[in-house]
Scaffold this motif. Sequence first.
Motif, PDB file in Angstrom:
ATOM      1  N   ILE A 314      -1.544   1.022  -5.429  1.00  0.00           N
ATOM      2  CA  ILE A 314      -1.717   1.548  -4.078  1.00  0.00           C
ATOM      3  C   ILE A 314      -0.521   2.453  -3.798  1.00  0.00           C
ATOM      4  O   ILE A 314       0.638   2.016  -3.897  1.00  0.00           O
ATOM      5  N   ILE A 315      -0.798   3.712  -3.455  1.00  0.00           N
ATOM      6  CA  ILE A 315       0.247   4.702  -3.267  1.00  0.00           C
ATOM      7  C   ILE A 315       0.305   5.108  -1.790  1.00  0.00           C
ATOM      8  O   ILE A 315      -0.723   5.482  -1.207  1.00  0.00           O
ATOM      9  N   HIS A 316       1.483   5.018  -1.204  1.00  0.00           N
ATOM     10  CA  HIS A 316       1.626   5.405   0.202  1.00  0.00           C
ATOM     11  C   HIS A 316       1.206   6.869   0.369  1.00  0.00           C
ATOM     12  O   HIS A 316       1.599   7.735  -0.428  1.00  0.00           O
ATOM     13  N   GLU A 364     -19.160   7.596  -9.412  1.00  0.00           N
ATOM     14  CA  GLU A 364     -20.336   7.603  -8.530  1.00  0.00           C
ATOM     15  C   GLU A 364     -20.000   7.073  -7.137  1.00  0.00           C
ATOM     16  O   GLU A 364     -20.645   7.443  -6.153  1.00  0.00           O
ATOM     17  N   ALA A 365     -18.969   6.231  -7.044  1.00  0.00           N
ATOM     18  CA  ALA A 365     -18.553   5.677  -5.751  1.00  0.00           C
ATOM     19  C   ALA A 365     -17.551   6.573  -5.033  1.00  0.00           C
ATOM     20  O   ALA A 365     -17.081   6.237  -3.947  1.00  0.00           O
ATOM     21  N   GLY A 366     -17.212   7.710  -5.664  1.00  0.00           N
ATOM     22  CA  GLY A 366     -16.340   8.669  -4.995  1.00  0.00           C
ATOM     23  C   GLY A 366     -14.970   8.858  -5.594  1.00  0.00           C
ATOM     24  O   GLY A 366     -14.172   9.655  -5.080  1.00  0.00           O
ATOM     25  N   ALA A 367     -14.635   8.158  -6.682  1.00  0.00           N
ATOM     26  CA  ALA A 367     -13.327   8.326  -7.320  1.00  0.00           C
ATOM     27  C   ALA A 367     -13.270   9.658  -8.058  1.00  0.00           C
ATOM     28  O   ALA A 367     -14.283  10.178  -8.527  1.00  0.00           O
ATOM     29  N   ALA A 397      -9.866   7.209  -2.633  1.00  0.00           N
ATOM     30  CA  ALA A 397      -9.450   7.500  -1.261  1.00  0.00           C
ATOM     31  C   ALA A 397      -9.781   6.328  -0.349  1.00  0.00           C
ATOM     32  O   ALA A 397     -10.947   6.048  -0.076  1.00  0.00           O
ATOM     33  N   GLY A 398      -8.753   5.635   0.125  1.00  0.00           N
ATOM     34  CA  GLY A 398      -8.941   4.592   1.119  1.00  0.00           C
ATOM     35  C   GLY A 398      -9.050   3.184   0.559  1.00  0.00           C
ATOM     36  O   GLY A 398      -9.677   2.963  -0.486  1.00  0.00           O
ATOM     37  N   LEU A 399      -8.449   2.236   1.254  1.00  0.00           N
ATOM     38  CA  LEU A 399      -8.501   0.837   0.838  1.00  0.00           C
ATOM     39  C   LEU A 399      -9.916   0.281   0.937  1.00  0.00           C
ATOM     40  O   LEU A 399     -10.352  -0.506   0.095  1.00  0.00           O
ATOM     41  N   ILE A 420      -5.041   4.081  -5.661  1.00  0.00           N
ATOM     42  CA  ILE A 420      -5.651   3.973  -4.334  1.00  0.00           C
ATOM     43  C   ILE A 420      -4.694   4.580  -3.309  1.00  0.00           C
ATOM     44  O   ILE A 420      -3.534   4.160  -3.196  1.00  0.00           O
ATOM     45  N   VAL A 421      -5.184   5.563  -2.563  1.00  0.00           N
ATOM     46  CA  VAL A 421      -4.366   6.214  -1.541  1.00  0.00           C
ATOM     47  C   VAL A 421      -4.976   5.910  -0.171  1.00  0.00           C
ATOM     48  O   VAL A 421      -6.085   6.384   0.125  1.00  0.00           O
ATOM     49  N   PRO A 422      -4.307   5.102   0.655  1.00  0.00           N
ATOM     50  CA  PRO A 422      -4.825   4.851   2.009  1.00  0.00           C
ATOM     51  C   PRO A 422      -5.029   6.169   2.762  1.00  0.00           C
ATOM     52  O   PRO A 422      -4.310   7.149   2.539  1.00  0.00           O
ATOM     53  N   GLU A 423      -5.994   6.182   3.661  1.00  0.00           N
ATOM     54  CA  GLU A 423      -6.381   7.433   4.313  1.00  0.00           C
ATOM     55  C   GLU A 423      -5.288   8.004   5.198  1.00  0.00           C
ATOM     56  O   GLU A 423      -5.149   9.221   5.308  1.00  0.00           O
ATOM     57  N   ALA A 424      -4.485   7.154   5.834  1.00  0.00           N
ATOM     58  CA  ALA A 424      -3.417   7.650   6.703  1.00  0.00           C
ATOM     59  C   ALA A 424      -2.380   6.556   6.907  1.00  0.00           C
ATOM     60  O   ALA A 424      -2.667   5.364   6.791  1.00  0.00           O
ATOM     61  N   ASP A 425      -1.157   6.998   7.231  1.00  0.00           N
ATOM     62  CA  ASP A 425      -0.099   6.043   7.557  1.00  0.00           C
ATOM     63  C   ASP A 425      -0.259   5.597   9.011  1.00  0.00           C
ATOM     64  O   ASP A 425      -0.664   6.370   9.877  1.00  0.00           O
ATOM     65  N   HIS A 426       0.029   4.336   9.267  1.00  0.00           N
ATOM     66  CA  HIS A 426       0.019   3.837  10.636  1.00  0.00           C
ATOM     67  C   HIS A 426       0.864   2.574  10.700  1.00  0.00           C
ATOM     68  O   HIS A 426       1.327   2.061   9.668  1.00  0.00           O
ATOM     69  N   GLU A 427       1.067   2.051  11.861  1.00  0.00           N
ATOM     70  CA  GLU A 427       2.018   0.962  12.074  1.00  0.00           C
ATOM     71  C   GLU A 427       1.687  -0.288  11.265  1.00  0.00           C
ATOM     72  O   GLU A 427       2.583  -0.994  10.803  1.00  0.00           O
TER      73      GLU A 427
END
Length: 546
Positions: A314-316, A364-367, A397-399, A420-427
């Motif tokens: 998982i990459i920030h 096929e799932a979007g990777a 893209a996205g958890l 895996i790259v989460p879509e956006a940073d948040h608290e």
Amino acid sequence: MRSYNSYIAGTDQPSTSWVYSIRASAVLQDFVASVKLKRGLEKGLRDDGADHQDVVARCAISTQQQLDEALVRAKEAAPAWAAFPLEKRLELARRFHLEVKKRKQEFIDVLVAEGHPRKLAEWEVAGILQCSSFESLELWERQLYEERKIGPRKLLLVRKPDGVVVLSPPQNAAASNSVGGLAVLVAGNCLVVKAPRSCAFGVMYVWREIVAPILEELGAPPGVLSIVCGNSGNILQQWMDSPLVNDIFYFGSSQRGIQLGIDAVACGKKPILELAGKDGCVVWQDADLEKAVEMLTECFFGSGQICMVPKYAIIHPAIAEQLISMLVAKVAQIKPGYPEDPEVLLSPVLRADEYFKYLKESVEAGATILSGGHRVELDGAISATGPFIAPTLVKVAGLKKARSMSSVSDETFFPLLPLIVPEADHELLLTEVIQFINENQYGLRNSFWTGSQAVIEQLVRTVTNGGLLKINDSHIGFTPWLATHGGTGLTGGPFGELNYPLLRSSHLQGISIAEGVQPRLAVFESTSFQEEKHKVIAVDDCVRMV
């Protein structure tokens, strides 16, 4: 050519049936000729194995009589070995460590001949030395025996051996994983080791040439150790059925191992399970990216055919683009080759069909495929039939999307690393990432890279999944004092944890030795002998709370 008979209770017993080990580089050079040579020798159609430079070893197939005798002799020897002083049993581990250190290069060469790339073999032997280091053995001694004097009593907490332990190591790293049996012996158990037919050489080498002579010199009863080889299913069933076996130490798939554990308990035996892994890595926004990239390439040791290498990362999002660019460039330098080559990491892939199935499903799932995605020949050329698979990176893209991908959720045994790259940073992103790690159905080890002490403290408090948590460290590197294996969930079963085999193959006994105690008064004894300390600590706690 080395030749090993079945080793039953201190004696080498002859056999008329053998499995032969052909040098791995010879198999890569000419697969058909190597298979023909191996089959010819094993079927008795030729007898020139000792004269052939590519035949490195032969190992006897144990007869049923020998398999039976190994268990009988172990049961006979169990009381005497359990009564050996702990210091003398620890001496076995100390001398083993020194002998492996002295024969380190020879041990590595044995593993290379079996097909382990040299870097992988060096890592395996380093792990063996770490787990038998001075610091580790100090911990073993404390784990097995603790003594305190409280009031009129000397109180002991002592681990007592379970009795007869049988060990079935995995085929992918049989020799190094089988060394977990060393702690089983130190705990006071007798041990029967099964060498897998497909890779018997390394197991026979470490147990027959290194461990067995030390046991003999220490005066251990002959039945303490036996080494057998044969059909895995038949031997496991014999062990399951035998009333002489106390513990079954099993390495293998979760599907097979969890059921084996259920069957063992039903038969009154203790299962010690080392099963599959799906290790997660996290690289946070303040990580040392160069070191984190170096760690992520550990996925490709042995072409990912090892349970304890990184299986997803998982990459920030703040550093994802930079890290991925660095990682793709680093992975491009990883090439196939002969196992003797000191720069080679990759091994031929045994489950190529599964690799393409998982890769197809991910796409096929979007990777997105960032590198690899094809088979290669020994020289690195792309080929539809090559024995190697190019190291493969896919971006997810996205958890939420990652949770649905088999390449992320299932154990994979090939060189495929989902990023895996989460879509956006948040608290609450760190909390979500930790939850993702904790919900992994496997639990061998996890690793994190971060420069924040606050993040580290949160990880230590809240990451509950896995036998090992590595922070800013090599994912696969071994450390003294901490065990090398063990985990939660499908990795170790319902009782899984960091695995110290000497604890798993023994049971805790408390002992009280009193002097001058009046029994009737002792019945109603309820006060601590250091009651004032309770009061002081309680007052201090209240002050801190206020």
